[in-house]
Design an enzyme around this catalytic site. Structure first.
Site, PDB file in Angstrom:
ATOM      1  N   CYS A  78       0.760  -1.039   0.011  1.00 16.98           N
ATOM      2  CA  CYS A  78      -0.055  -0.013  -0.116  1.00 16.98           C
ATOM      3  C   CYS A  78       0.740   1.262   0.121  1.00 16.98           C
ATOM      4  O   CYS A  78       1.624   1.632   0.960  1.00 16.98           O
ATOM      5  CB  CYS A  78      -0.995  -0.070   1.291  1.00 16.98           C
ATOM      6  SG  CYS A  78      -1.929   1.702   1.302  1.00 16.98           S
ATOM      7  N   MET A 107      -4.432   5.202  -5.599  1.00 17.01           N
ATOM      8  CA  MET A 107      -3.700   4.187  -4.916  1.00 17.01           C
ATOM      9  C   MET A 107      -2.210   4.765  -5.021  1.00 17.01           C
ATOM     10  O   MET A 107      -1.574   5.229  -6.060  1.00 17.01           O
ATOM     11  CB  MET A 107      -3.847   2.737  -5.131  1.00 17.01           C
ATOM     12  CG  MET A 107      -4.931   2.213  -5.410  1.00 17.01           C
ATOM     13  SD  MET A 107      -6.108   2.704  -6.700  1.00 17.01           S
ATOM     14  CE  MET A 107      -5.463   1.463  -7.926  1.00 17.01           C
TER      15      MET A 107
END
Length: 395
Positions: A105, A317
């Protein structure tokens, strides 16, 4: 006499990193059964986050019922030379009992340095009294180095500031991130797994689409918005309420994953939701961001929309932003062409929440493109700290 075990409590910190948030743990604080990978760890994190939840709300856990807010992080002092902290990221599914460990992430990467500093995981000698602490992070999911530059005031992490990140309501202190050699992932290794900058991707029921399949930051399939009937200025409601569109994107993702060598058969994509990502690009145009703020065509080099965990993402993202930076720096990719083509070391792209500037250093070595680093600025903040509680028999 009750036969139900009491709740146990586990030290944890709830943090925002970039446009995501998650529950952060030190490895040493987890119950012994969850200190190594496996079913016990997965069950514990599912229970902490509140999954699987057939209602899709995660009301009985810490998750926020979106892919951006259903995340867990485990950190430890690094066992690798020249690194400070080992960073393991789990993407927790919302409606199924599944934790995906296949990727990083990028947004939460911005919080890792701050948490490691506050949690005593970085040698004190490496932390200035005032200035910027350089935290060398080993990203365990993908075997990559990330360097976080974390501001320090009076020996403490400086969290407040005036750095604004579209998709985050309040300003905070800027954390600069460097993703080193982001492309040489374990799976296939090459930045372009097919050896081409643009492929013809055949998707049953959809057709043949031009696609840039890139392995940088996170494996990503880039498409032209126009080929899909879009402009690149779409917001979440334009796509997330359209079951046919979501099914189309999942079919593209599955067949792209096969072409990238990530899975053997398109049917295997269901067990690998976190990677690869699908994104579509378009040339600059005016639109209104989800907050109501206008984005002008002249403010951006291109538009990008990306899907995560089966839905259009509310912003971008962090890992896909690395992929955008890398692809934009290489002349001839769909991302580069949407930005106008030519050599460029940085781009500012429009996403549903606003704009983001990313950079990358690319060079051609022996006929192969290599990205030495990708750069972006994020911010991070501790939202809450203390203990999470779960039933003692939850894992």
């Amino acid at each position: 006499m009750s036969h139900h075990p009491p709740q146990i409590r586990i030290p944890a910190t709830y943090m925002r990193g970039g446009t995501s948030k998650g529950v952060f743990f030190r490895l040493q604080d987890l119950p012994p059964a969850a200190q190594q990978p496996g079913a016990a760890r997965d069950r514990l994190l599912l229970r902490v986050i509140g999954s699987p939840d057939p209602y899709g709300k995660q009301t009985d856990g810490m998750g926020g019922a979106t892919s951006s807010t259903s995340k867990a992080v485990i950190l430890a002092r690094s066992t690798r030379p020249e690194h400070d902290v080992d960073y393991l990221f789990g993407q927790v599914a919302i409606d199924s009992a599944f934790v995906d460990w296949s990727g990083n992430c990028g947004n939460l990467s911005a919080a890792v340095g701050s948490f490691a500093l506050a949690g005593g995981l970085v040698d004190a000698a490496r932390v200035p009294r005032n200035g910027v602490a350089t935290v060398r992070i080993w990203q365990m999911n993908i075997g990559k180095t990330i360097v976080a530059h974390v501001p320090i005031s009076d020996g403490q992490v400086q969290e407040t500031g005036d750095f604004e990140l579209d998709g985050v309501t309040f300003p905070a202190a800027e954390v600069q991130l460097e993703f080193l050699d982001p492309a040489e992932e374990g799976e296939g290794g090459a930045i372009f797994p097919t050896g081409r900058l643009v492929d013809d991707l055949a998707v049953p029921g959809v057709g043949v689409l031009k696609a840039t399949l890139i392995n940088a930051g996170i494996p990503t399939i880039f498409l032209n918005a126009a080929d899909l009937g879009y402009t690149g200025a779409e917001l979440q409601p334009d796509i997330n309420g359209d079951a046919r569109a979501l099914a189309m994107f999942e079919a593209i993702r599955a067949h792209g994953a096969v072409r990238m060598g990530l899975i053997r058969d398109a049917a295997d994509a269901a067990g690998r939701q976190h990677t690869p990502k699908v994104a579509f690009v378009g040339p600059p145009r005016d639109y209104v961001a989800s907050s109501g703020k206008p984005v002008r065509a002249g403010d951006v080099d291109l538009l990008v929309r990306a899907l995560s965990m089966g839905k259009l993402h509310h912003a971008m993202m962090g890992t896909a932003a690395v992929a955008i930076a890398a692809a934009a720096a290489i002349p001839g990719t769909l991302v580069n062409l949407a930005a106008g083509g030519g050599a460029r070391s940085a781009v500012r792209f429009g996403h549903p929440s606003g704009t983001l500037r990313v950079g990358a250093e690319a060079r051609l070595e022996d006929g192969q493109w290599r990205i030495t680093k990708a750069l972006m600025s994020r911010s991070a903040r501790v939202l809450m700290e203390g203990w999470v509680r779960v039933p003692g028999d939850a894992f």
